[in-house]
Design an enzyme around this catalytic site. Structure first.
Site, PDB file in Angstrom:
ATOM      1  N   GLY A   1       9.886  13.191   5.582  1.00 22.25           N
ATOM      2  CA  GLY A   1       8.845  13.798   6.430  1.00 22.25           C
ATOM      3  C   GLY A   1       8.429  15.207   6.036  1.00 22.25           C
ATOM      4  O   GLY A   1       7.925  15.957   6.876  1.00 22.25           O
TER       5      GLY A   1
ATOM      6  N   ASN B   1       5.910  15.971   4.172  1.00 16.22           N
ATOM      7  CA  ASN B   1       4.450  16.005   4.330  1.00 16.22           C
ATOM      8  C   ASN B   1       4.065  16.073   5.811  1.00 16.22           C
ATOM      9  O   ASN B   1       3.110  16.752   6.171  1.00 16.22           O
ATOM     10  CB  ASN B   1       3.798  14.790   3.670  1.00 16.22           C
ATOM     11  CG  ASN B   1       3.635  14.991   2.169  1.00 16.22           C
ATOM     12  OD1 ASN B   1       2.834  15.808   1.738  1.00 16.22           O
ATOM     13  ND2 ASN B   1       4.424  14.271   1.382  1.00 16.22           N
TER      14      ASN B   1
ATOM     15  N   MET C   1       6.784   3.413   4.125  1.00 16.64           N
ATOM     16  CA  MET C   1       7.159   2.440   3.101  1.00 16.64           C
ATOM     17  C   MET C   1       6.722   1.005   3.400  1.00 16.64           C
ATOM     18  O   MET C   1       7.091   0.092   2.668  1.00 16.64           O
ATOM     19  CB  MET C   1       8.674   2.479   2.863  1.00 16.64           C
ATOM     20  CG  MET C   1       9.183   3.821   2.357  1.00 16.64           C
ATOM     21  SD  MET C   1       8.304   4.380   0.872  1.00 16.64           S
ATOM     22  CE  MET C   1       9.066   3.326  -0.362  1.00 16.64           C
ATOM     23  N   LYS C   2       5.973   0.807   4.463  1.00 18.50           N
ATOM     24  CA  LYS C   2       5.469  -0.549   4.745  1.00 18.50           C
ATOM     25  C   LYS C   2       4.002  -0.633   4.341  1.00 18.50           C
ATOM     26  O   LYS C   2       3.275   0.359   4.420  1.00 18.50           O
ATOM     27  CB  LYS C   2       5.585  -0.860   6.240  1.00 18.50           C
ATOM     28  CG  LYS C   2       7.001  -0.815   6.767  1.00 18.50           C
ATOM     29  CD  LYS C   2       7.817  -1.972   6.252  1.00 18.50           C
ATOM     30  CE  LYS C   2       9.212  -1.918   6.850  1.00 18.50           C
ATOM     31  NZ  LYS C   2      10.225  -2.526   6.000  1.00 18.50           N
ATOM     32  N   ILE C   3       3.607  -1.827   3.939  1.00 21.57           N
ATOM     33  CA  ILE C   3       2.205  -2.016   3.565  1.00 21.57           C
ATOM     34  C   ILE C   3       1.435  -2.540   4.776  1.00 21.57           C
ATOM     35  O   ILE C   3       1.851  -3.519   5.405  1.00 21.57           O
ATOM     36  CB  ILE C   3       2.095  -2.983   2.367  1.00 21.57           C
ATOM     37  CG1 ILE C   3       2.748  -2.317   1.147  1.00 21.57           C
ATOM     38  CG2 ILE C   3       0.643  -3.342   2.083  1.00 21.57           C
ATOM     39  CD1 ILE C   3       2.863  -3.207  -0.056  1.00 21.57           C
ATOM     40  N   LEU C   4       0.354  -1.863   5.108  1.00 19.28           N
ATOM     41  CA  LEU C   4      -0.450  -2.289   6.266  1.00 19.28           C
ATOM     42  C   LEU C   4      -1.287  -3.504   5.880  1.00 19.28           C
ATOM     43  O   LEU C   4      -1.870  -3.538   4.790  1.00 19.28           O
ATOM     44  CB  LEU C   4      -1.371  -1.144   6.705  1.00 19.28           C
ATOM     45  CG  LEU C   4      -0.669   0.152   7.142  1.00 19.28           C
ATOM     46  CD1 LEU C   4      -1.686   1.256   7.386  1.00 19.28           C
ATOM     47  CD2 LEU C   4       0.196  -0.078   8.382  1.00 19.28           C
TER      48      LEU C   4
ATOM     49  N   ASN D   1      -3.732   8.078   2.751  1.00 18.69           N
ATOM     50  CA  ASN D   1      -2.372   8.016   2.198  1.00 18.69           C
ATOM     51  C   ASN D   1      -2.231   9.066   1.103  1.00 18.69           C
ATOM     52  O   ASN D   1      -3.216   9.444   0.464  1.00 18.69           O
ATOM     53  CB  ASN D   1      -2.113   6.630   1.604  1.00 18.69           C
ATOM     54  CG  ASN D   1      -0.691   6.496   1.056  1.00 18.69           C
ATOM     55  OD1 ASN D   1       0.269   6.979   1.663  1.00 18.69           O
ATOM     56  ND2 ASN D   1      -0.552   5.864  -0.094  1.00 18.69           N
TER      57      ASN D   1
ATOM     58  N   HIS E   1      -0.157   9.758  -2.487  1.00 18.06           N
ATOM     59  CA  HIS E   1       0.617   9.031  -3.497  1.00 18.06           C
ATOM     60  C   HIS E   1       0.992  10.000  -4.627  1.00 18.06           C
ATOM     61  O   HIS E   1       0.139  10.772  -5.082  1.00 18.06           O
ATOM     62  CB  HIS E   1      -0.225   7.868  -4.042  1.00 18.06           C
ATOM     63  CG  HIS E   1       0.538   7.019  -5.001  1.00 18.06           C
ATOM     64  ND1 HIS E   1       1.493   6.113  -4.581  1.00 18.06           N
ATOM     65  CD2 HIS E   1       0.519   6.965  -6.350  1.00 18.06           C
ATOM     66  CE1 HIS E   1       2.014   5.527  -5.651  1.00 18.06           C
ATOM     67  NE2 HIS E   1       1.441   6.024  -6.730  1.00 18.06           N
TER      68      HIS E   1
END
Ligand code: GRF
Length: 194
Positions: free
Chosen positions: A20, A22, A95-98, A112, A114
């Protein structure tokens, strides 16, 4: 909340899974005079995410989502987003993909960050791959989220030089520092155009 000059602030939710850092930098930015947004909600799929301490410290509502069943998880998140009038989501180490369905149903903007110069090095272990390939530059990117991983429209990027004796740990630390500057900048850019 209404700003003193009459503008309404944008309600933002930050999604995290880990440290966290960011999230911390975005919270600090949101507290600045003239900031155009409020962070009303922190979502985490991980009860043990270290970043949750910042939600506690700055008294921001947090919700931990059990991701065993993705459909149930996303419906729960959508419920909390609606309840808190969230207009924009910032993924920050989530870490989950929406799913496509979630993105469509939310309807608002999703950003997001990256740790690479997209479109290079989508996905995980970016720094290791950059070092292995002996690249001369790397960096970080803030982009819109679409249904393809790390592929949405780019908002801002920061490029940094890779030194001869760099390794992935040193590089990730240097890039993370830049992320903390880039994310608020990108958010400001998006909000100005809203
Ligand atoms: C950052 O490197 C970000 O680019 C990536 O995950 C990391 C999250 O770091 N998506 P933190 O949790 O914000 O410290």
């Amino acid at each position: 909340m209404i700003r003193s000059n009459g503008f309404k602030k944008i309600n933002i939710a930050i999604f995290i899974s880990g440290n966290g850092s960011n999230l911390k930098s975005l919270i600090k930015f949101s507290l600045k005079k003239n900031s155009r947004f409020i962070i009303n909600l922190v979502i985490s799929d991980n009860l043990k995410a270290k970043g949750l301490i910042y939600a506690k410290k700055y008294k921001i509502k947090k919700r931990i989502i059990n991701y065993k069943n993705i459909k149930i998880a996303e419906n729960k998140i959508l419920f909390y987003l609606k309840k808190n009038n969230i207009q924009l989501i910032c993924l920050a180490g989530f870490m989950k993909i929406l799913t496509k369905n979630f993105i469509k149903k939310f309807g608002g903007k999703i950003l997001n960050i990256h740790p690479s110069l997209l479109p290079k090095y989508k996905g995980l272990n970016t720094h290791q791959r950059v070092i292995q390939n002996k690249d001369k530059f790397s960096g970080c990117t803030v982009h819109y989220v679409n249904s393809k991983l790390d592929s949405g429209k780019i908002i801002l990027q920061k490029k940094i030089k890779i030194f001869k004796h760099d390794n992935s740990v040193k590089l990730s630390k240097r890039i993370l520092k830049q992320e903390h500057i880039l994310y608020p900048k990108a958010l400001r850019k998006v909000l100005i155009n809203l």
